[in-house]
Structures are given as structure tokens and as C-alpha cells.
Design a protein around this motif. Structure first.
Motif, mmCIF file in Angstrom:
data_model
loop_
_atom_site.group_PDB
_atom_site.id
_atom_site.type_symbol
_atom_site.label_atom_id
_atom_site.label_comp_id
_atom_site.label_asym_id
_atom_site.label_seq_id
_atom_site.Cartn_x
_atom_site.Cartn_y
_atom_site.Cartn_z
ATOM 1 N N VAL A 1 51.783 17.686 1.061
ATOM 2 C CA VAL A 1 52.426 18.761 0.214
ATOM 3 C C VAL A 1 51.526 18.797 -0.872
ATOM 4 N N GLY B 1 55.366 34.235 -1.796
ATOM 5 C CA GLY B 1 54.893 33.023 -1.026
ATOM 6 C C GLY B 1 55.812 32.303 -0.565
ATOM 7 N N SER B 2 55.996 31.731 0.509
ATOM 8 C CA SER B 2 57.123 30.908 0.996
ATOM 9 C C SER B 2 56.414 29.555 1.580
ATOM 10 N N MET B 3 56.967 28.527 0.943
ATOM 11 C CA MET B 3 56.380 27.213 1.590
ATOM 12 C C MET B 3 57.361 26.549 2.313
ATOM 13 N N VAL C 1 52.489 21.706 6.902
ATOM 14 C CA VAL C 1 53.142 22.173 5.499
ATOM 15 C C VAL C 1 52.191 23.331 5.382
ATOM 16 N N MET D 1 60.329 24.811 -2.364
ATOM 17 C CA MET D 1 59.802 24.937 -0.725
ATOM 18 C C MET D 1 60.904 24.372 0.063
ATOM 19 N N THR E 1 46.807 26.516 -2.423
ATOM 20 C CA THR E 1 47.396 27.616 -2.678
ATOM 21 C C THR E 1 46.924 28.612 -3.608
ATOM 22 N N ALA F 1 48.215 20.742 -0.124
ATOM 23 C CA ALA F 1 48.730 22.136 0.285
ATOM 24 C C ALA F 1 49.028 23.198 -1.147
ATOM 25 N N LEU F 2 49.664 22.554 -2.108
ATOM 26 C CA LEU F 2 49.630 23.143 -3.434
ATOM 27 C C LEU F 2 48.413 23.647 -4.159
ATOM 28 N N ILE G 1 56.316 29.893 -5.267
ATOM 29 C CA ILE G 1 56.734 28.602 -4.830
ATOM 30 C C ILE G 1 57.406 27.903 -6.127
ATOM 31 N N VAL H 1 51.976 27.541 3.644
ATOM 32 C CA VAL H 1 52.341 28.469 2.980
ATOM 33 C C VAL H 1 52.158 30.128 3.541
#
Lengths: 347, 318
Positions: free
Chosen positions: A272, A161-163, A174, A292, A279, A275-276, A287, A176
């Protein structure tokens, strides 16, 4: 046959058509154009007269707020999408001509163009149409978080995972990303413009002074801060006193600007956080370990990374050269577009 | 954080290469901060901070993120990150761009079975087309070849009329004349025209008694299929032209070809008519209605029954 000829004479382009700045990446050359998304139009002979393109880009930006009645400086992009279709088309046409200077044939390139992840179908169609109107042979759309992640050199194709948080002029994106695709993305129509507007409103409310947008932008760049820092900065600003109607000078501090920016910053933090929340836990673990990445012009706002660290409890890294991340990322996609298929967005 | 602001320290040394971790440890200890303090502020795990301080970059993420961590840590310790990033370059000199293409074996799922079926269908359709083509060729192509009418041959045949006599040597000339270009002869001269008119030989309905008399009474169908070597001896004994006579009692298709494959006759004979053909043997004869046709060869009746199949007679006469 003409298509083959044209492809020989035209370079493929990747365009970051941003609310504040437009960047153009030319295949094999890199970023060749970085100009504000501003167009100045002159109206000739009354309201029914002919309209001519006076200036585009940097030149036009200098006219913002300083033009006489017959000249209007327009920012055709608003909140990351097209607000004025014709002007955007003219602006794109101008930029494309500018980088294809001294060419016998009119340029007819393939174009990759960035769109906010939250843009509607109509908005995407408008962006595509304007690029075709500006002379594109073929238009590919790429979503901004994807472009930003590629531009920041994140491992987008890996199973990790890359945020990425891209704070642009009009929108905050934003995303992921894992395995070359966007797992979750959220777009908030908050960005540099909203910061400027918040500063203008704050000063009018608290000081009774009217300042212009370029001044607000200058204040944000010089003393703007997203988190109480170790030092307090001050700046002298000239505005028009609303009560007297005369230009007056006053001094404003970074703590006041922080207060002014609270509302738009909360919107970014909220995006943000949501989004978290959305995820999947496995990617969340990645992450949490890697943190991030902040990109876009908003990442240059002092201590924005600090604010997100404190609010989320996760490490935050500001990308190197955050302003050009999206353009570099879409440029990278352009270089490898013949091998890519799934990273381009559909309408 | 408040202590840090009170004592801002300038710890910038150019000679930090390869001593990145030690530099961090030194700066942290000079500020009396523990690893936990740094971890709490940067939200990096103690393990990651330790790795940064011991130059153990294997457990840290990609170089791009590690550089970010170094910048953040340097900012936290209030030191200039640039020499530290330079030092980090000694560990990872090249920041290779991350791949943005997913390695794929490109095996499509779901359509595999369909494509197999498609292959079968295409193969069977091909086979059917080839079979149909072969059947068509076998059944129709030879017939088409045989049915091709030859205009000069037809023009040489005229309905039989009652005429006083018949000269065999003359008729042989007639047949040979039919082999030439009749049109050319027509243009040439009047005498040629006369000779071509003599082609239309009036033949009496009664079998002429003066004709060849060495022939056996009935030509056996077995002899029809004899090889040319056998025919040669018989040919030598015969005059050059041989005469065929068809008496048709029912409508019948009759086709006659001579030894050079010229069609001497190819038409539907109406019931009750008679037809005489003179040419070079062997003759290949097809009679569409064998029951309604009587064939005389050199004034001998030919038995059509052995060579008749489904009322169609195919026979060769020498």
C-alpha cells in the motif's frame, strides 16, 4: 451460424477465479455460484490407474486433509494464478456445466475472467486457455483491482483518484484508478493463504503443535486480528503435539495471532505504501480526502483497516460485502461489455 | 481509546432517522471527545467530521464512501452503525451505480488527415476508371460492332469468274435469297439448291455494257451523304440490284453493307484480285487501303479521294 445459436443458448459469464473461492456471475442473473476452488481427485488402481473427478467445490473442500491415500483434494490455484492447468480446466468446466444445467447443447459462453495485476503473460495465457478449454467462446481478461473498484461502486470513470486494496486468498492487489484505467497497480503474493500458513508456522514454533490448514483458517476467522484491539479473544484449538505425536488441545489468544500475522501484514502495508509513493500527487490528494477502499476476503480480518489507517495516516473504508466485490465488478463489466473497450486487460 | 474500553456504552436508539448528525455529536460528547480526537483517530479532516455531525453531505464523497465513514465513526464511538446507515438512507435513498464508461466524443486523432487523403485517392481512382471506360467504349465498341462477320453474307460472295452474261433481275433474286436462311433452303429442295447455286453469279471482268446506263459517270462523294428522302427518287429510277466492283492493286480490307445493314463483303482482298458485290443500295463501304483500290459503281468509277482519311475511305453509295 452456430455461434449465434450458441450465444442464444449460453449465458455470458464473469468469473472471479480466486485462489480460495470461485464466484460466477451470470449476465442478467447475478452471482449464482460461490464455491471454494478445490477439486478432489480419485486415483483408481495404483499410481498408473485412471484418475476421476470425485468432487468439486464445497464437497471437495470438506475432503481437504481428511482424504485417504487414493483421494487427493487439490487447490489448483496458487498465489492468484493457475498451479495445475488440467485440474483448473476441469473445475471451470464443472462450474460452467453446473450453472447451465438441463441444457440440450453444451454451453459455449463468452467469459470475463479476473487476473491478478501482477500475473505474467504466461500465467494470463494459462487462465485464458483454461477458460477456452472449459468451453468459452471468447475470453476477456479484467484486472482484479479494476473489477474490485467497479464492484465497490467507486467512481472509476471520473477524473478522480480511487484507491482500492483487494486482499484475496492468494494475492493482495493495490490499484489506483482514474478515468477508467489503472494509473498504478501493485500485486503482492500475500493473502489469506499466507495468513493461514503464518499461523501454522507460529503454532508449530511456539507450541510445538501441528495444526491443519482448515484449522488455521478457522483460527484466523474467529480470533485473527491485524491491530491490537480493545478486547482480547481466546480460542481452544486441537492439534497434534509434535513431541508426543498425540492430539492435544491448547488455547491461543488474538494477540498471539496478531504476532503470527506480522510478517504477511507488513507485506500488505508495504504494498500500500509503495503504491502511494508511486501515485501522482494530484491523485494522492484525492485519495487523502476520500481514503482507500478495502475489498476481498482479507478485508474481513479484524482491524485490518485500522492497521492501514495507522500506517498510512489515510482514511480506510471497508467495502460493503467485500467477498463478492470482484465478482460483482466483473459482472458489471459483463453487463456493459458491449460499450466498454479499454477496461479489459490484454495478455 | 483506553477510557473507551473502560466505559463501553450502549447507545442504540431506533429513533435516529433524520437526526444522524445529532446522534454522532451526542455520542461523542458523552465520551468527552473533541472533534480533533475523532479526526486524529479516523484520519478524516475536522471539516469532514463536522459535516457528518451537521448532516451536510455535500462536501463528503460518494455515498458508498460516506457510508464507510459513518461505519468507521460509529465503530470509533462504539455505537451500532446499522440504525445510522438506515438514517443515512433517508438522505440518499438510492445508491446509483457509478458509471464505468467514460463519456467520449470518439474523435480519433492522427488518422483524420490520412482519411482525407484516402478520400481524395479513392475519388481520383474512380474518375480515372470512369474516363478509361468511356474512352474504351468510344474507341472500340463501334468497331467491334462493325467488324462482326455475318456468315450468310460472306457465303453469298464468291470470287469473280469469267461468265458470259449477267441478268440484273436474276441477281436481285440472288441478293434477296442471301437475306433468307440459306441453310433452310439447302435442306428444302433441289430446285432451291439450284437457285442458291445461281447466287454465285459468274461476272465477267469487263464491265457489262448491258447494265444500267442512266447513271452519271462518277458518283460524287457529296451524294453519298444525302438523306434517304433524296435517295428514294434515285432508287426508283434504278433497277432493284446495284453492282459494285472493286479492283484491288494492293492488299486491302473491304467491307460493304447494304441498306438493311447486312454485310455483303467483309474480308481482306489480296493484291491483284477483283471483287463484285450486288445488293440493295445504299451501300456503306469501308476500304482499308484507298490508294490501292479502285471502286466501280454501276460501271462508273467512284472517286475515293474526298472520303478518304489516312488512306481509309468511308463512303456511302446510293
Amino acid at each position: 451460424m452456430f455461434g449465434i445459436l450458441n450465444s442464444y443458448f449460453s449465458n455470458d459469464l464473469a468469473i472471479d477465479l480466486g485462489t480460495a473461492n470461485t464466484l460466477i456471475y451470470v449476465r442478467g442473473k447475478g452471482i449464482v455460484l460461490d464455491e471454494p476452488s478445490v477439486v478432489a481427485i480419485r486415483q483408481e488402481g495404483g499410481p498408473a490407474g485412471k484418475k476421476t473427478l470425485l468432487a468439486v467445490g464445497l464437497e471437495a473442500k470438506r475432503m481437504l486433509g481428511r482424504a485417504p491415500a487414493n483421494i487427493t483434494a487439490i487447490r489448483p490455484m496458487k498465489d492468484g494464478v493457475i498451479a495445475d492447468f488440467t485440474i483448473t480446466e476441469q473445475m471451470l468446466k464443472y462450474f460452467i456445466r453446473k450453472i447451465h444445467e438441463s441444457r440440450l447443447f453444451s454451453p459455449n459462453p463468452r467469459i470475463i475472467i479476473c487476473v491478478p495485476v501482477g500475473s505474467t503473460q504466461v500465467e494470463r495465457r494459462a487462465i485464458r486457455e483454461s477458460a477456452i478449454g472449459a468451453g468459452a467462446r471468447q475470453v476477456y481478461l479484467i484486472e482484479e483491482p479494476m473489477a474490485a473498484a467497479i464492484g465497490a461502486n467507486m467512481p472509476v470513470a471520473d477524473a478522480t483518484g480511487s484507491m482500492v486494496v483487494d486482499v484475496g486468498g492468494g494475492t493482495t492487489e493495490v490499484g489506483v484508478i482514474s478515468l477508467g484505467g489503472i494509473v498504478y497497480a501493485k500485486s503482492e503474493r500475500v493473502g489469506g493463504d499466507k495468513f493461514d500458513q503464518a499461523i501454522i508456522d507460529y503454532i508449530r514454533r511456539n507450541y510445538g503443535m501441528q495444526i491443519s490448514e482448515p484449522t488455521a483458517e478457522l483460527i484466523k476467522k474467529k480470533i485473527g486480528s491485524a491491530f491490537p484491539g480493545s478486547e482480547v479473544l481466546e480460542m481452544e484449538v486441537t492439534g497434534r503435539n509434535l513431541a508426543e505425536g498425540l492430539p492435544r488441545k491448547f488455547t491461543i489468544s488474538s494477540n498471539e495471532i496478531l504476532e503470527a500475522l506480522t510478517e504477511p501484514l507488513n507485506a500488505i502495508v508495504g504494498a500500500v505504501k509503495s503504491a502511494l509513493e508511486q501515485t501522482p500527487p494530484e491523485l494522492g490528494a484525492d485519495i487523502a480526502e476520500k481514503g482507500m477502499v478495502l475489498t476481498g476476503g482479507g478485508a474481513l480480518l479484524r482491524n485490518l483497516d485500522r492497521l492501514i489507517v495507522e500506517e498510512t495516516g489515510l482514511p480506510v473504508v471497508v467495502a460493503e460485502d467485500p467477498l463478492t466485490c470482484v465478482a460483482r465488478g466483473s459482472g458489471r463489466a459483463l453487463e456493459e461489455m458491449d460499450r466498454l473497450g479499454n477496461i479489459f486487460a490484454s495478455e | 481509546m483506553s477510557e473507551l474500553t473502560e466505559h463501553p456504552e450502549k447507545i442504540i436508539e431506533a429513533n435516529v432517522t433524520l437526526k444522524l448528525g445529532e446522534f454522532f455529536t451526542e455520542a461523542r460528547e458523552s465520551k468527552n471527545l473533541t472533534l480533533e480526537d475523532a479526526s486524529n483517530s479516523l484520519r478524516l479532516s475536522v471539516k469532514q467530521i463536522t459535516a457528518l455531525e451537521t448532516n451536510d453531505f455535500s462536501i463528503l464523497p460518494e455515498p458508498m464512501l460516506t457510508r464507510g465513514f459513518i461505519r468507521n465513526y460509529a465503530k470509533f464511538l462504539e455505537i451500532d452503525p446499522e440504525p445510522l446507515l438506515l438514517a443515512y438512507r433517508h438522505f440518499f435513498p438510492i445508491d446509483a451505480p457509478q458509471s464505468i464508461v467514460i463519456q467520449s466524443s470518439n474523435v480519433s486523432i492522427g488518422s483524420g488527415k490520412n482519411s482525407l487523403w484516402l478520400k481524395y485517392i479513392v475519388a481520383s481512382v474512380l474518375i480515372i476508371i470512369i474516363l478509361a471506360g468511356w474512352i474504351l467504349y468510344r474507341d472500340y465498341m463501334p468497331n467491334l460492332h462493325l467488324n462482326e462477320p455475318k456468315p450468310d453474307a460472306i457465303s453469298s460472295i464468291k470470287p469473280i469468274k469469267n461468265t458470259p452474261d449477267d441478268d440484273s433481275s436474276q441477281t436481285s433474286n440472288v441478293v434477296e435469297a442471301t437475306h433468307d436462311e440459306i441453310a433452310a433452303q439447302m435442306n428444302d429442295s433441289q430446285t432451291d439448291k439450284n437457285s442458291s447455286q445461281t447466287q454465285v453469279v459468274p461476272v465477267p471482268i469487263e464491265p457489262p455494257a448491258a447494265a444500267t446506263d442512266k447513271k452519271p459517270d462518277i458518283v460524287k462523294p457529296e451524294a453519298i451523304h444525302k438523306e434517304p428522302t433524296v435517295q428514294a427518287s434515285m432508287d426508283s429510277a434504278q433497277p432493284s440490284g446495284s453492282k459494285l466492283r472493286f479492283s484491288v492493286s494492293e492488299n486491302s480490307w473491304i467491307k460493304v453493307q447494304d441498306n438493311s445493314n447486312k454485310e455483303l463483303l467483309s474480308k481482306l482482298e489480296p493484291a491483284g484480285s477483283e471483287e463484285e458485290v450486288i445488293g440493295e443500295p445504299p451501300f456503306r463501304i469501308v476500304i482499308g487501303n484507298a490508294r490501292g483500290t479502285k471502286l466501280m459503281y454501276q460501271d462508273k468509277t467512284v472517286d475515293l479521294a474526298p472520303s478518304t482519311n489516312n488512306n481509309v475511305a468511308h463512303l456511302t453509295l446510293e
